[in-house]
Design an enzyme around this catalytic site. Structure first.
Site, PDB file in Angstrom:
ATOM      1  N   LYS A  80     -70.910 -45.669  18.065  1.00  0.00           N
ATOM      2  CA  LYS A  80     -69.635 -46.390  18.166  1.00  0.00           C
ATOM      3  C   LYS A  80     -68.490 -45.396  18.274  1.00  0.00           C
ATOM      4  CE  LYS A  80     -69.953 -47.256  13.175  1.00  0.00           C
ATOM      5  NZ  LYS A  80     -68.799 -47.175  12.313  1.00  0.00           N
ATOM      6  N   ARG A 121     -67.734 -56.531   2.895  1.00  0.00           N
ATOM      7  CA  ARG A 121     -67.013 -56.259   4.130  1.00  0.00           C
ATOM      8  C   ARG A 121     -67.605 -57.191   5.196  1.00  0.00           C
ATOM      9  NH1 ARG A 121     -67.040 -50.195   6.734  1.00  0.00           N
ATOM     10  NH2 ARG A 121     -69.116 -50.894   7.308  1.00  0.00           N
ATOM     11  N   TYR A 157     -39.904 -28.679  13.216  1.00  0.00           N
ATOM     12  CA  TYR A 157     -39.180 -29.882  12.781  1.00  0.00           C
ATOM     13  C   TYR A 157     -39.027 -29.910  11.261  1.00  0.00           C
ATOM     14  CZ  TYR A 157     -39.727 -32.131  17.354  1.00  0.00           C
ATOM     15  OH  TYR A 157     -39.666 -32.455  18.682  1.00  0.00           O
ATOM     16  N   MET A 182     -46.049 -33.194  18.108  1.00  0.00           N
ATOM     17  CA  MET A 182     -46.893 -34.022  18.988  1.00  0.00           C
ATOM     18  C   MET A 182     -47.830 -33.176  19.855  1.00  0.00           C
ATOM     19  SD  MET A 182     -45.806 -36.900  21.783  1.00  0.00           S
ATOM     20  CE  MET A 182     -44.800 -37.841  20.682  1.00  0.00           C
TER      21      MET A 182
END
Ligand SMILES: Cc1ncc(COP(=O)(O)O)c(C=O)c1O
Length: 378
Positions: A45, A144, A265, A313
């Site tokens: 998956k 779940r 940043y 980013m």
């Protein structure tokens, strides 16, 4: 639009992800041998945990894997497209309303998670005039997915609900497989008791870590995922699996800082006096997690360099003050994940688990697949 030829994709890439399919196959083979005579599936998956279904599935199929497990129908379709015809493809996410014909049309086995799923599959089987194969999930402690205790009692009390449902496998899933937890034996007991009350079929219990709890956990079919891709299934001991990926990113620029200054940043890192900062072409948009800010390490020719300032980013800044200028030339590649920093180590530096590092591997990486060696001729 002109179609001018482009340079080598490797030269243009910010980062290069090398995927060792031979290691993936070796990991699967190791688990297959450990659990035999039980069958070893492969959980693929989330695009084979980020490594790429289109390459991983054929490699595992060539090694003999015949059951592939995904979470959603469209993932199952992608596996079907590259898996051998005889392979089984299981979709864990149940039977979304109205989709039963898609499952039969593409020979994908739904994992039926609740009585509603079972009823829908039964209705579809009736309409088709034939019994239809499926896997049924019994919840033994995850709370779940899967039939809870009430639903199990209802099913056991009225087995006609299974008419037309060809149950190939009863399955459950461990909550604490990677720990030495009392939950493991409790779930084992609940699963044994549940399948003892149900019609005979094969049973599936263990994920990667569950396999290492011993043969009592193997039943007929094991479902490893993370261990195939090199995540340590036995976190309290050394990793028995082979690393499968390496990530190298391009060093874009080196900045000599000769007076106290901040980096990046938020100005979260301060170079006290003199220092050398290298900027690397990878960022959180590539899955290099922002939580590695001020915590991660990259390796320049095998020498560690700490991530300083915030991961942005597309860029990461690292302190290379301790390295000679000739070791940090723009254009070179530095190791982010590899022999010096396996996936699990990067994960713990970023405050997460190897699964998240793998499934976040970015779409911008230039991917290089190393094929498994050809099978030995007897
Ligand atoms: C039902 C089920 N089985 C097997 C697996 C594979 O688990 P692992 O990657 O820990 O081996 C998963 C993964 O989340 C799962 O949800």
């Amino acid at each position: 639009m002109t179609s001018a030829p482009l340079s080598d994709p490797l030269a243009r890439a910010g980062a290069v992800l090398t995927i060792d399919l031979g290691a993936v196959v070796a990991n699967w083979t190791q688990l297959r041998d450990r659990v035999a005579p039980a069958e070893c599936a492969a959980v693929v998956k989330a695009n084979a945990y980020g490594l790429g279904v289109q390459r991983v599935v054929p490699a595992l199929a060539a090694a003999g894997c015949r059951t592939f497990v995904v979470a959603q129908f469209d993932e199952a379709l992608a596996v079907r497209a590259v898996a051998p015809t005889e392979a089984r493809v299981l979709s864990l996410g149940g039977l979304p309303a109205g989709t039963a014909p898609d499952f039969t049309a593409h020979r994908i086995l739904p994992v039926l998670n609740h009585l509603g799923d079972i009823a829908a599959w039964q209705a579809h089987a009736k309409a088709q005039g034939t019994a239809l194969p499926a896997v049924v999930h019994i919840d033994t402690g995850m709370n779940r997915l899967g039939l809870g205790p009430d639903e199990l009692d209802t099913l056991v009390g009225d087995l006609s609900r299974l008419e037309g449902v060809d149950v190939q496998v009863w399955m459950t899933h461990l909550a604490c497989a990677d720990e030495d937890s009392v939950m493991n034996s409790q779930q084992l007991g609940r699963f044994r008791s549940a399948i003892g009350r149900l019609p005979t079929a094969k049973a599936s219990f263990a994920n990667s870590s569950g396999i290492f709890h011993g043969t009592a956990f193997h039943f007929d079919l094991v479902r490893p995922g993370c261990a195939l891709y090199g995540v340590n299934p036995t976190p309290a001991a050394s990793n028995p699996m082979r690393d499968t990926i390496r990530l190298d990113a391009r060093l874009l620029q080196v900045r000599n800082v000769d007076s106290p200054m901040t980096v990046g940043y938020g100005a979260t890192h301060r170079v006290a006096a003199r220092g050398k900062i290298a900027t690397i072409a990878v960022g959180y948009a590539d899955g290099y997690l922002r939580s590695l800010s001020g915590r991660g390490h990259v390796f320049v020719n095998g020498v560690a360099a700490p991530v300083v300032g915030r991961v942005s980013m597309d860029l990461v800044t690292v302190d290379v003050s301790h390295l000679p200028d000739e070791a940090v030339t723009p254009g070179g590649l530095v190791e982010l994940i590899g022999p010096n920093r396996p996936v699990d180590t990067v994960a713990s530096e970023g405050g997460t688990i190897g699964y998240e590092i793998l499934t976040s591997l970015g779409a911008r990486y230039h991917r290089v697949y190393r094929d498994p060696p050809p099978p030995e001729v007897a």
